[in-house]
Design an enzyme around this catalytic site. Structure first.
Site, PDB file in Angstrom:
ATOM      1  N   ASN A  24      -2.146 -40.911 -32.804  1.00 20.10           N
ATOM      2  CA  ASN A  24      -1.062 -41.797 -33.250  1.00 20.10           C
ATOM      3  C   ASN A  24      -1.591 -42.885 -34.164  1.00 20.10           C
ATOM      4  OD1 ASN A  24      -2.270 -42.712 -30.803  1.00 20.10           O
ATOM      5  ND2 ASN A  24      -0.554 -44.062 -30.366  1.00 20.10           N
ATOM      6  N   GLU A  71      -0.205 -46.475 -35.600  1.00 24.65           N
ATOM      7  CA  GLU A  71       0.871 -47.469 -35.493  1.00 24.65           C
ATOM      8  C   GLU A  71       0.952 -48.354 -36.731  1.00 24.65           C
ATOM      9  OE1 GLU A  71       0.230 -49.436 -31.718  1.00 24.65           O
ATOM     10  OE2 GLU A  71       0.991 -47.675 -30.628  1.00 24.65           O
ATOM     11  N   SER A  77       5.100 -52.741 -38.875  1.00 27.76           N
ATOM     12  CA  SER A  77       6.538 -52.490 -38.932  1.00 27.76           C
ATOM     13  C   SER A  77       6.765 -51.296 -38.001  1.00 27.76           C
ATOM     14  CB  SER A  77       6.946 -52.165 -40.371  1.00 27.76           C
ATOM     15  OG  SER A  77       8.287 -51.762 -40.409  1.00 27.76           O
ATOM     16  N   CYS A  92       3.564 -40.567 -34.520  1.00 27.41           N
ATOM     17  CA  CYS A  92       3.030 -40.055 -33.251  1.00 27.41           C
ATOM     18  C   CYS A  92       1.896 -39.050 -33.508  1.00 27.41           C
ATOM     19  CB  CYS A  92       4.116 -39.340 -32.462  1.00 27.41           C
ATOM     20  SG  CYS A  92       5.406 -40.413 -31.823  1.00 27.41           S
ATOM     21  N   GLU A 130       1.526 -36.098 -32.282  1.00 28.30           N
ATOM     22  CA  GLU A 130       2.001 -34.714 -32.484  1.00 28.30           C
ATOM     23  C   GLU A 130       2.400 -34.477 -33.938  1.00 28.30           C
ATOM     24  OE1 GLU A 130       2.876 -36.925 -30.244  1.00 28.30           O
ATOM     25  OE2 GLU A 130       3.751 -36.017 -28.447  1.00 28.30           O
ATOM     26  N   CYS A 149       7.660 -36.934 -27.630  1.00 28.89           N
ATOM     27  CA  CYS A 149       8.919 -37.683 -27.788  1.00 28.89           C
ATOM     28  C   CYS A 149       9.950 -36.822 -28.516  1.00 28.89           C
ATOM     29  CB  CYS A 149       8.670 -38.997 -28.533  1.00 28.89           C
ATOM     30  SG  CYS A 149       8.577 -38.808 -30.328  1.00 28.89           S
ATOM     31  N   CYS A 191       9.325 -35.936 -32.252  1.00 29.50           N
ATOM     32  CA  CYS A 191       8.280 -34.917 -32.404  1.00 29.50           C
ATOM     33  C   CYS A 191       8.802 -33.544 -31.998  1.00 29.50           C
ATOM     34  CB  CYS A 191       7.049 -35.293 -31.590  1.00 29.50           C
ATOM     35  SG  CYS A 191       6.191 -36.735 -32.269  1.00 29.50           S
TER      36      CYS A 191
HETATM   37  N1  THU Z   1       3.424 -41.737 -29.086  1.00 23.71           N
HETATM   38  C1  THU Z   1       2.877 -40.549 -29.507  1.00 23.71           C
HETATM   39  O1  THU Z   1       1.879 -40.529 -30.244  1.00 23.71           O
HETATM   40  N2  THU Z   1       3.476 -39.398 -29.098  1.00 23.71           N
HETATM   41  C2  THU Z   1       4.577 -39.329 -28.304  1.00 23.71           C
HETATM   42  O2  THU Z   1       5.087 -38.249 -28.051  1.00 23.71           O
HETATM   43  C3  THU Z   1       5.137 -40.549 -27.742  1.00 23.71           C
HETATM   44  C4  THU Z   1       4.578 -41.830 -28.243  1.00 23.71           C
HETATM   45  C5  THU Z   1       2.794 -42.975 -29.515  1.00 23.71           C
HETATM   46  C6  THU Z   1       3.623 -43.826 -30.425  1.00 23.71           C
HETATM   47  C7  THU Z   1       3.049 -45.196 -30.178  1.00 23.71           C
HETATM   48  O3  THU Z   1       1.933 -45.371 -31.027  1.00 23.71           O
HETATM   49  C8  THU Z   1       2.559 -45.158 -28.750  1.00 23.71           C
HETATM   50  O4  THU Z   1       2.526 -43.793 -28.375  1.00 23.71           O
HETATM   51  C9  THU Z   1       3.442 -45.902 -27.771  1.00 23.71           C
HETATM   52  O5  THU Z   1       4.747 -45.462 -27.832  1.00 23.71           O
END
Ligand code: THU
Length: 131
Positions: free
Chosen positions: A47, A49, A52, A58, A60, A90, A93
């Protein structure tokens, strides 16, 4: 759809390993994903971030876009790994993965050998797909 134990274990290990590359200064929640293409290659993603928050990608989708950018279109399995207990992809994804059809999904914790096995169609039934 089937995947050997060795292949499942390798995919989960790759998802867990790539977590160390996550850019997650806001949540502190490092996620790793590994996508096995029908070619036999594995594409990993972590992931990333954004200050913003909506710009966050994510793990995936990072793995998926790396694979697609390499020319892959068909996938056997995805592993996702994070946290203290198995996580699952999520909704956003799931929707993007569904673009490429059915696949096995392995849901793992950030460390450790155990994981849950499911499928994308079980996670996203009756998906909106190609029109
Ligand atoms: N996140 C993912 O990388 N994959 C998911 O399926 C759910 C959430 C990440 C996004 C964010 O950087 C962190 O997890 C917290 O939500």
């Amino acid at each position: 759809m089937d995947l050997s134990k060795a292949a499942r274990d390798e995919l989960v290990a790759r998802a867990q390993a790539v977590r160390s590359n996550a850019h997650c200064p806001y949540s502190g929640f490092a996620v790793g994903a590994a996508l096995l293409a029908d070619s036999g290659k594995i594409y990993a993603g972590a992931n990333c971030e954004s200050a913003s928050f909506g710009g966050t990608i994510c793990a995936e989708r990072a793995a998926l876009t790396a694979a697609v950018s390499a020319g892959e279109r068909h996938f056997t399995a995805l592993a996702v790994a994070a946290g203290d207990r198995p996580v699952s992809p999520c909704g956003i994804c799931r929707q993007l993965l569904a673009e490429f059809g059915e696949m096995i999904v392995l849901c793992a914790a950030g460390e450790g050998a155990g994981f849950r096995i499911t499928t994308l169609s079980a996670l996203l039934p009756d998906a909106f797909v190609k029109f």
